[in-house]
Write an enzyme that holds these catalytic residues in place. Structure first.
Site: not given
Ligand SMILES: NCCCNCCCCCC(O)(O)C(F)(F)F
Ligand SMILES: [Zn+2]
Length: 548
Positions: A137, A307
């Site tokens: 990201h 996760y």
């Molecule tokens: N405020 C609403 C929820 C925000 N959620 C953020 C999700 C980030 C995902 C990160 C990912 O899983 O894509 C990475 F691979 F980069 F780690």
């Molecule tokens: Zn992700």
């Protein structure tokens, strides 16, 4: 007791206020790496790998993708107070900064570069970097979604600069759109970026219009950015395999990359709180296997998200075991893509038809009936209103079913442990006359052994290969799920060596790698067909086998 109550009573408000002012990310936690690494050790996979030392990415490495001002700003974070750090993160979305994250982010990017070095110098055939923080990201001048430096984007630029790599394929199977990667390469035809991601018509994070299927890249890079939006949750193995067979692989073969990088996020697996998808961890064995046939097997997988601390290590092990060359497990019951996935697939193909010859010819109809098959039946496209109405109907039908489904399994997702994948000691047998020396790594057998029969007429050009093998043979083979795949090559099949090599490689993803090959053994006098010895190799319960 009184004492403890008082202490707790006193400390709770302070803790709460600290937590409130300095939030800690609940899902991107250190345990993600420790459980994954422990699983690799416990399964014995770690012993079969060589471990590559990490290094910190240098400023020059980081400046391949990020701006000076951004790098200088991040450089200051180790010296910031907690308040300053909190202030610093407010300018970005969904990022958490810690005094040590700059160091960690340099290690994450450096690890990806070490992996590229090891693969490009031939020290290893392929590999995986288990890193935190993730990267896909982060943008030229901004952190985003737990990401600080764009590990995979830096790796792609590094491979081009250091090794003269002409074409890099980046496959992002994380469940979030790696907008940072897209922005970095959207006008660059030397990097093909493919991403599927939970989108829900722009309702899901990062809620960008440019994450939709019609963002195809710009200027010279038009056609080299492929977004597959998942507009519903609950996507399964069939949905993932369909998109690989009908979009990614045909285009990837036409692109013919020199290196494959994977934004290996495992939040697209079942049980993940972010993705809410239903694909089982063993699907990553198939996705990895299918990509390993490209770029001469040069593949670097870099961890992004994931996760669920149960499905993440399972998915990591499935990926690494396939990178080690073990045959993929039998795909869990494939029943064809869902309506929503088919609609996305259709939209992506129409958006990219003009850029890729392999997508030009194949038109296909997606029937609203629920018994879709992985195989998209080529046919004239019906008039759009009929299709749309049928899709709406199917979607309402599906939503009703899904509601019932959701009520039913509102409780924690459960799924079976991925099947054990035992690799035979010797994977290849050769039937040879007794006086011929057996190449090393093969086992000389002269008993009833392996022969395979596949008759594929003239599909040696890329788009023919794409259609016949990727769009037909592979999906059919996956759905049929045989115990045995038979392959044979005759001189008049017109299959050149590289196509033959791809064919045998790809089909090893089916039947747990039980691939039996027959080469022409003898031609009868005065022309006529070759004399074929079909010696069947039976093992255990050979319940089904496939002759093409
Ligand atoms: N405020 C609403 C929820 C925000 N959620 C953020 C999700 C980030 C995902 C990160 C990912 O899983 O894509 C990475 F691979 F980069 F780690
Ligand atoms: Zn992700």
């Amino acid at each position: 007791n009184n004492f403890y109550h008082n202490v707790f009573a006193f400390s709770a408000p302070i803790l709460l206020c600290l937590y409130y002012f300095f939030p800690v990310c609940k899902i991107e936690v250190p345990e993600r790496l420790t459980v994954s690494h422990e699983a690799l050790i416990k399964t014995g996979l770690a012993d079969r790998c060589i471990s590559v030392p990490v290094r910190e990415a240098t400023d020059a490495d980081i400046l391949l993708v990020h701006s000076e001002e951004y790098l200088e700003a991040v450089k200051k974070t180790p010296y910031m107070t907690l308040e300053d750090l909190q202030e610093f993160t407010l300018q970005y979305g969904d990022v958490y900064f810690h005094p040590n994250i700059y160091h960690c982010a340099k290690l994450a990017a450096g690890a990806a570069l070490q992996l590229v070095d090891s693969v490009m110098t031939g020290k290893v055939r392929n590999g995986m970097a288990l890193v935190r923080p993730p990267g896909h990201h982060s943008m030229r001048s901004a952190a985003s979604g737990f990401c600080v430096f764009n590990n995979v984007a830096i790796a792609a630029q590094y491979a081009k600069q250091q090794y003269g790599v002409k074409r890099v394929l980046i496959v992002d199977w994380d469940v979030h759109h790696g907008q940072g990667v897209q922005y970095c390469f959207e006008d660059d035809p030397s990097v093909l970026y493919f991403s599927w991601h939970r989108y829900e018509h722009q309702k899901f994070w990062p809620q960008l219009k440019e994450s939709d299927y019609n963002s195809v890249g710009k200027e010279k890079g038009a056609g080299f950015n492929i977004n597959v939006p998942w507009n519903k949750v609950g996507m399964k193995n069939s949905d993932y395999l369909s998109v690989f067979c009908h979009i990614l692989l045909p285009v990837a073969y036409e692109f013919s990359p020199d290196l494959v990088l994977v934004c290996a996020g495992f939040d697209s697996a079942i049980g993940d709180p972010e993705g809410e998808m239903c694909a089982s961890p063993d699907i990553f064995a198939h996705l990895t296997h299918l990509l390993m046939n490209l770029a001469g097997g040069k593949l670097c997988a870099v961890l992004e998200g994931g996760y669920n601390l149960t499905s993440l290590p399972q998915s990591v092990c499935q990926t690494v075991q396939t990178l080690l060359g073990d045959p993929a497990p039998r795909p869990a019951n494939l029943d064809g893509p869902c309506e929503s996935a088919l609609e996305s697939l259709h939209c992506v193909r129409s958006a990219h038809r003009q850029y890729w010859s392999c997508l030009k010819h194949m038109t296909f109809i997606f029937t609203a009936s629920s018994n879709n098959s992985l195989l998209l039946s080529p046919a004239e496209l019906p008039t759009s209103d009929v299709t749309t109405k049928r899709i709406k109907l199917a979607e309402e039908e599906e939503d009703k079913l899904k509601k019932v489904e959701e009520e039913k399994n509102a409780e924690e997702e459960v799924w079976p442990e991925p099947p054990k994948r035992v690799a035979p000691a010797v994977r290849t047998a050769l039937v040879l006359p007794n006086d011929v020396a057996c190449p090393d790594g093969c086992k000389h057998v002269n008993t009833s052994q392996v022969c395979l029969l596949v008759l594929l007429q003239g599909c040696s050009d890329v788009s023919g290969f794409a259609q016949a093998v990727l769009g037909l043979l592979l999906p059919l083979g996956y759905e049929y799920d045989p115990s045995l795949v038979l392959l044979a090559r005759t001189p008049d099949s017109g299959l050149c060596d590289s196509v033959w090599q791809q064919l045998t490689g790809l089909l090893q993803g089916i039947a747990q790698g039980h691939t039996l090959v027959l080469m022409q053994v003898r031609r009868r006098r005065r022309g006529g067909s070759i004399s074929v010895y079909l010696l069947l190799h039976f093992w255990g319960g050979l319940d089904r086998w496939q002759v093409f």
